[in-house]
Design an enzyme around this catalytic site. Structure first.
Site, mmCIF file in Angstrom:
data_model
loop_
_atom_site.group_PDB
_atom_site.id
_atom_site.type_symbol
_atom_site.label_atom_id
_atom_site.label_comp_id
_atom_site.label_asym_id
_atom_site.label_seq_id
_atom_site.Cartn_x
_atom_site.Cartn_y
_atom_site.Cartn_z
ATOM 1 N N LYS A 83 58.026 -6.486 84.165
ATOM 2 C CA LYS A 83 57.764 -6.248 82.743
ATOM 3 C C LYS A 83 58.952 -5.491 82.149
ATOM 4 C CE LYS A 83 53.544 -4.898 80.385
ATOM 5 N NZ LYS A 83 52.402 -3.992 80.557
HETATM 6 C C1 E4P Z 1 49.766 -4.496 78.675
HETATM 7 O O1 E4P Z 1 50.587 -5.256 79.115
HETATM 8 C C2 E4P Z 1 50.105 -3.401 77.735
HETATM 9 O O2 E4P Z 1 50.979 -2.499 78.315
HETATM 10 C C3 E4P Z 1 48.839 -2.740 77.273
HETATM 11 O O3 E4P Z 1 47.923 -3.745 76.885
HETATM 12 C C4 E4P Z 1 49.066 -1.750 76.158
HETATM 13 O O4 E4P Z 1 47.817 -1.342 75.675
HETATM 14 P P1 E4P Z 1 47.628 -0.052 74.750
HETATM 15 O O5 E4P Z 1 48.208 -0.325 73.410
HETATM 16 O O6 E4P Z 1 46.140 0.157 74.683
HETATM 17 O O7 E4P Z 1 48.327 1.089 75.444
#
Ligand code: E4P
Length: 251
Positions: A83
């Site tokens: 990622k």
């Molecule tokens: C997933 O890949 C993301 O990092 C995550 O959904 C972020 O979510 P949040 O905005 O609730 O922190």
């Protein structure tokens, strides 16, 4: 639409896997911070639970740092997806990891144009953050719709992974928009399962079942019911019919 779990909690991932609905997992540094320990160890364990893609996020901001972390994660398990945040450095890291055969998930996408560029750089997954957009009074689902439209119109190889999901409605709308994947917190996954009418229906069926099977419960059998009085019609002998509660019943 595939469903990923957005968590680093192993127990939550095991439960979703047992439910038969788990297609992959996304983690990030904040989700990992809730668990602690070794990120590598947690990632290995997650990859042992699901064969689907498991996103491991880099924290370096330089291209070399991202490449170093990304290569390290990719060696942990074959289903790791690295990622990488949306940035100038991130785009270069995505392109170079792609050239090395390492799959990436471009994270922190807040516009369709960012998603388009990440796809062109070679990201396998594009993660628009819809909850965080809604939080600032924008419409996160608009970005999903635009990005899905672009990916499909141009036959791009990337999949749209809807992230930062806050409620079950987000999931249904992501599916309707044609998104390939939604990554959901465990709490939202459970909210998707339950409905007040389903839950009270299950309780009522159980209550009725237990009542009828309780010792001493007097069940009224069909044979015990007194036959209703059948009054012959005046001309019953000729017509071959009897009158039954106002209706004609053939003998
Ligand atoms: C997933 O890949 C993301 O990092 C995550 O959904 C972020 O979510 P949040 O905005 O609730 O922190």
């Amino acid at each position: 639409m595939k469903i990923f779990l957005d968590t680093a909690e192993l127990d939550e991932i095991r439960v979703a896997a047992r439910w038969g609905v788990l297609d992959g997992v996304t983690t990030n540094p904040s989700l990992f911070a809730k668990v602690g320990g070794s990120y590598d160890g947690v990632l290995r364990e997650i990859c042992g639970i699901t064969a689907g893609p498991v996103s491991a996020e880099v924290v370096a901001e330089s291209v070399d740092g991202m490449l170093h972390e990304g290569r390290h994660f990719a060696r942990l398990a074959p289903n790791i997806v690295v990622k990488v945040p949306m940035s100038e450095e991130g785009l270069e890291a995505i392109a170079r990891l792609k050239a090395e055969g390492i799959r990436t998930n471009c994270t922190l996408i807040f516009s369709a144009n960012q998603g388009l560029l990440a796809s062109k750089a070679g990201a396998s997954l594009l993660s628009p953050f819809i909850g965080r957009l809604d939080d600032v009074n924008a419409n996160g689902m608009d970005v999903v719709r635009e990005l899905v439209g672009i990916v499909k119109a141009h036959g791009l190889a990337s999949e749209v992974l809807v992230a930062s999901i806050r409620n079950p409605r987000h999931v249904a709308e992501a599916a309707l928009a044609g998104a390939h994947i939604a990554t959901v917190p465990h709490k939202v996954l459970r909210q998707m399962i339950h409905h007040p009418l389903t839950d009270t229906g299950i309780l009522q069926f159980r209550k009725d079942w237990d009542t009828v099977r309780a010792p001493g419960h007097h069940r009224v059998s069909a044979r015990a019911v007194q036959p209703e009085r059948v009054t012959p019609k005046p001309n019953a002998a000729m017509s071959g019919q009897t009158r039954h509660e106002g209706r004609d019943v053939a003998r």
